[in-house]
Design a protein around this motif. Structure first.
Motif, PDB file in Angstrom:
ATOM      1  N   SER A 158       1.100  -1.132  -0.039  1.00  0.00           N
ATOM      2  CA  SER A 158      -0.012   0.070  -0.228  1.00  0.00           C
ATOM      3  C   SER A 158       0.981   1.272  -0.135  1.00  0.00           C
ATOM      4  CB  SER A 158      -0.623  -0.074   0.989  1.00  0.00           C
ATOM      5  OG  SER A 158      -1.847   0.828   1.619  1.00  0.00           O
ATOM      6  N   THR A 159       2.079   1.391   0.944  1.00  0.00           N
ATOM      7  CA  THR A 159       2.958   1.996   1.325  1.00  0.00           C
ATOM      8  C   THR A 159       3.424   2.571  -0.378  1.00  0.00           C
ATOM      9  OG1 THR A 159       3.508   1.999   3.405  1.00  0.00           O
ATOM     10  CG2 THR A 159       4.806   3.461   2.102  1.00  0.00           C
ATOM     11  N   THR A 160       3.804   1.416  -1.378  1.00  0.00           N
ATOM     12  CA  THR A 160       4.981   1.373  -2.971  1.00  0.00           C
ATOM     13  C   THR A 160       4.088   2.155  -3.216  1.00  0.00           C
ATOM     14  OG1 THR A 160       6.128  -0.923  -2.261  1.00  0.00           O
ATOM     15  CG2 THR A 160       6.124   0.177  -4.263  1.00  0.00           C
ATOM     16  N   ALA A 161       2.782   1.709  -3.703  1.00  0.00           N
ATOM     17  CA  ALA A 161       1.830   2.163  -4.637  1.00  0.00           C
ATOM     18  C   ALA A 161       1.328   3.985  -4.484  1.00  0.00           C
ATOM     19  CB  ALA A 161       0.191   1.883  -4.038  1.00  0.00           C
ATOM     20  N   ALA A 162       1.383   4.195  -2.501  1.00  0.00           N
ATOM     21  CA  ALA A 162       0.816   5.372  -2.892  1.00  0.00           C
ATOM     22  C   ALA A 162       1.888   6.234  -2.987  1.00  0.00           C
ATOM     23  CB  ALA A 162       0.202   5.895  -1.526  1.00  0.00           C
ATOM     24  N   LEU A 163       2.944   5.740  -2.562  1.00  0.00           N
ATOM     25  CA  LEU A 163       4.775   6.865  -3.030  1.00  0.00           C
ATOM     26  C   LEU A 163       4.584   6.657  -4.276  1.00  0.00           C
ATOM     27  CD1 LEU A 163       7.068   7.794  -2.069  1.00  0.00           C
ATOM     28  CD2 LEU A 163       8.412   5.732  -2.179  1.00  0.00           C
ATOM     29  N   LYS A 164       4.439   5.745  -5.407  1.00  0.00           N
ATOM     30  CA  LYS A 164       3.640   6.233  -7.191  1.00  0.00           C
ATOM     31  C   LYS A 164       3.311   6.698  -7.630  1.00  0.00           C
ATOM     32  CE  LYS A 164       5.428   1.305  -8.599  1.00  0.00           C
ATOM     33  NZ  LYS A 164       5.519  -0.110  -9.520  1.00  0.00           N
ATOM     34  N   ARG A 165       2.037   7.248  -6.368  1.00  0.00           N
ATOM     35  CA  ARG A 165       0.888   8.227  -7.485  1.00  0.00           C
ATOM     36  C   ARG A 165       1.579  10.353  -7.157  1.00  0.00           C
ATOM     37  NH1 ARG A 165      -2.208   5.259  -4.364  1.00  0.00           N
ATOM     38  NH2 ARG A 165      -2.890   5.862  -2.883  1.00  0.00           N
ATOM     39  N   TRP A 166       2.680   9.405  -5.824  1.00  0.00           N
ATOM     40  CA  TRP A 166       2.840  10.693  -5.426  1.00  0.00           C
ATOM     41  C   TRP A 166       4.016  10.924  -6.319  1.00  0.00           C
ATOM     42  CZ3 TRP A 166       7.530  12.114  -1.330  1.00  0.00           C
ATOM     43  CH2 TRP A 166       7.625  13.740  -1.514  1.00  0.00           C
ATOM     44  N   GLN A 167       4.656  10.157  -6.495  1.00  0.00           N
ATOM     45  CA  GLN A 167       6.204  10.602  -7.473  1.00  0.00           C
ATOM     46  C   GLN A 167       5.265  11.107  -8.800  1.00  0.00           C
ATOM     47  OE1 GLN A 167       7.965   6.910  -6.919  1.00  0.00           O
ATOM     48  NE2 GLN A 167       9.552   7.415  -5.841  1.00  0.00           N
ATOM     49  N   LYS A 168       4.123  11.043  -8.921  1.00  0.00           N
ATOM     50  CA  LYS A 168       3.848  11.064 -10.432  1.00  0.00           C
ATOM     51  C   LYS A 168       3.806  12.429 -10.832  1.00  0.00           C
ATOM     52  CE  LYS A 168       0.192  10.285 -13.711  1.00  0.00           C
ATOM     53  NZ  LYS A 168      -1.181   8.703 -14.301  1.00  0.00           N
ATOM     54  N   ALA A 169       3.011  12.972  -9.742  1.00  0.00           N
ATOM     55  CA  ALA A 169       2.034  14.219  -9.803  1.00  0.00           C
ATOM     56  C   ALA A 169       3.014  14.629  -9.063  1.00  0.00           C
ATOM     57  CB  ALA A 169       1.859  14.347  -7.809  1.00  0.00           C
ATOM     58  N   LEU A 170       4.656  14.517  -8.679  1.00  0.00           N
ATOM     59  CA  LEU A 170       5.869  15.282  -8.744  1.00  0.00           C
ATOM     60  C   LEU A 170       6.542  15.082 -10.179  1.00  0.00           C
ATOM     61  CD1 LEU A 170       7.642  14.104  -5.291  1.00  0.00           C
ATOM     62  CD2 LEU A 170       6.143  16.447  -6.449  1.00  0.00           C
ATOM     63  N   ARG A 171       6.119  14.745 -10.763  1.00  0.00           N
ATOM     64  CA  ARG A 171       6.419  14.364 -12.719  1.00  0.00           C
ATOM     65  C   ARG A 171       8.174  14.169 -12.089  1.00  0.00           C
ATOM     66  NH1 ARG A 171       4.123  19.977 -15.820  1.00  0.00           N
ATOM     67  NH2 ARG A 171       2.174  18.742 -15.449  1.00  0.00           N
ATOM     68  N   VAL A 172       8.258  13.301 -11.700  1.00  0.00           N
ATOM     69  CA  VAL A 172       9.924  12.258 -11.856  1.00  0.00           C
ATOM     70  C   VAL A 172       9.479  11.153 -11.643  1.00  0.00           C
ATOM     71  CG1 VAL A 172      10.367  13.700  -9.913  1.00  0.00           C
ATOM     72  CG2 VAL A 172       9.509  11.785  -9.077  1.00  0.00           C
ATOM     73  N   GLU A 173      10.136   9.635 -12.200  1.00  0.00           N
ATOM     74  CA  GLU A 173      10.470   8.809 -11.568  1.00  0.00           C
ATOM     75  C   GLU A 173       9.633   7.556 -11.099  1.00  0.00           C
ATOM     76  OE1 GLU A 173      13.509   4.802 -13.665  1.00  0.00           O
ATOM     77  OE2 GLU A 173      14.292   6.805 -12.425  1.00  0.00           O
ATOM     78  N   GLN A 174       8.512   7.266 -11.085  1.00  0.00           N
ATOM     79  CA  GLN A 174       8.018   6.295  -9.962  1.00  0.00           C
ATOM     80  C   GLN A 174       8.280   4.731 -10.160  1.00  0.00           C
ATOM     81  OE1 GLN A 174       3.591   6.456 -12.025  1.00  0.00           O
ATOM     82  NE2 GLN A 174       4.383   8.074 -13.242  1.00  0.00           N
ATOM     83  N   THR A 175       9.451   5.183  -8.963  1.00  0.00           N
ATOM     84  CA  THR A 175       9.846   3.672  -8.652  1.00  0.00           C
ATOM     85  C   THR A 175       9.520   3.231  -7.931  1.00  0.00           C
ATOM     86  OG1 THR A 175      11.464   4.732  -6.829  1.00  0.00           O
ATOM     87  CG2 THR A 175      11.989   5.082  -9.164  1.00  0.00           C
ATOM     88  N   GLY A 176       8.933   3.935  -7.030  1.00  0.00           N
ATOM     89  CA  GLY A 176       7.660   3.359  -5.393  1.00  0.00           C
ATOM     90  C   GLY A 176       9.089   3.392  -4.482  1.00  0.00           C
TER      91      GLY A 176
END
Length: 357
Positions: A158-176
């Motif tokens: 769940s933390t990995t998924a939330a982190l990827k969504r945040w990284q997408k909003a930041l327009r950085v690589e979605q590594t999780g």
């Protein structure tokens, strides 16, 4: 033998000169005599004795207070060091306020994001990690709108998924995952105090300094004044309108300084926060800060000028009792604001004592 006419004329001139001298002496004698009489006459006029200056013995609270000039700002800045290798591609302006989830600076066009917490980032974070830094990451994701459902303190799917969504909003690589240097953990929003690095320089060492966003007063105390300051104690800040506003001591930091003899001494930076955030404190301006030290309650107090030092030793007060006076030996206590605490047999509030002032 009869004197000639020339001799006679000379004798007449001599007698006339002696007469003139005699008149002059008599006149001078008269003036001197009048002057002496006049002086004697004035000295015989009796002078009324002037009333002595007096002060009242007062029972009150005596507080050892000091007032020190301080500087208005945002408190001492703390350095921010980059933990990510690369090239600095963006830096903020001094005075910028950086809140949670906002970039503090950028390395290789990738922002270093501010998160709130008390434990600094010290390792990479990925699924499977546990610990206080994981808890800080999940709390910040939730505050930014990316909630997780993993077990408390654990980095799960769940933390990995939330982190990827945040990284997408930041327009950085979605590594999780979070690499060391991707975030800068701060206790709260920060204000950029100084920027020490240059764009295009390697992201190594100190990049900038930050402080809080709250207007504060910093006061330097000498070592002898250290006892007047305690974290959490109340102080008085004199504002631009010459009004006192209460403040609270937030922090006390010791530092080494050069003394006049070329040696080293210890001084203290005291950080004070006004209790009213709306207080008119101009940034960069100077204000007076009053610190209360030792306090004695309900004691007898007189001006320091009223103290006498008899030949026998010790101290005494000259007490007025109608038309008479007498000395009362006293013991001294606290000195403050030009006054002194006194005690002694027969001494009481309301008495009047002779004062030199």
């Amino acid at each position: 033998m009869t004197a000639g006419p020339g001799v006679a004329r000379r004798r007449r001139r001599r007698r006339a000169g002696l007469a003139v001298v005699a008149v002059a002496v008599l006149a001078t004698t008269g003036v001197v005599g009048f002057t002496r009489w006049s002086v004697k006459g004035r000295s015989d006029v009796p002078k009324a004795p002037s009333a002595p200056a007096t002060a009242e013995v007062v029972k009150t609270d005596l507080v050892d207070r000091i007032t020190v000039t301080g500087k208005v700002g945002y408190g001492p800045g703390r350095p921010v060091t980059s933990a990510r290798p690369g090239t600095l591609t963006w830096l903020p302006e001094p005075g910028a306020v950086i809140d949670r989830g906002r970039p503090l600076y950028a390395v290789d066009a990738k922002p270093v994001i501010v998160l709130f917490g008390r434990t600094p980032a010290y390792r990479d974070l990925a699924e499977g990690a546990e610990g206080p830094d994981v808890r800080i990451l999940r709390e910040n994701l939730a505050a930014l709108g990316y909630r997780t459902t993993d077990k408390a303190g654990t980095f799960g799917a769940s933390t990995t998924a939330a982190l990827k969504r945040w990284q997408k909003a930041l327009r950085v690589e979605q590594t999780g995952r979070i690499a060391l240097g991707d975030v800068a953990v701060m206790p709260a929003a920060v204000r950029v105090a100084t920027v020490s690095a240059q764009l295009g320089a390697p992201a190594a060492g100190e990049v900038l300094t930050v402080g809080g966003t709250e207007r504060l007063v910093t006061v330097e105390l000498e070592e002898a004044q250290r006892g007047h300051a305690t974290v959490g104690a109340k102080v008085r800040i004199e504002t631009a309108e010459s009004r006192d506003t209460p403040g609270t001591i937030r922090a006390i930091t010791a530092k080494s300084a050069d003394d006049k003899s070329g040696g080293k001494t210890t001084k203290y930076d005291v950080t004070v926060a006004p209790d009213d955030p709306r207080a008119n404190l101009a940034e960069g301006g100077s204000v007076d800060v009053g610190f209360d030290g030792e306090k004695h309650s309900g004691v007898l107090v007189v001006p320091v000028e009223a103290l006498l030092a008899p030949r026998e030793g010790g101290y005494a007060l000259e007490v007025l009792e109608g038309a008479s006076r007498r000395l009362i030996p006293v013991e001294l206590g606290l000195f403050a604001d030009g006054k002194v605490e006194v005690s002694g047999g027969g001494l009481a509030a309301g008495m009047r004592v002779v004062s030199a002032s």
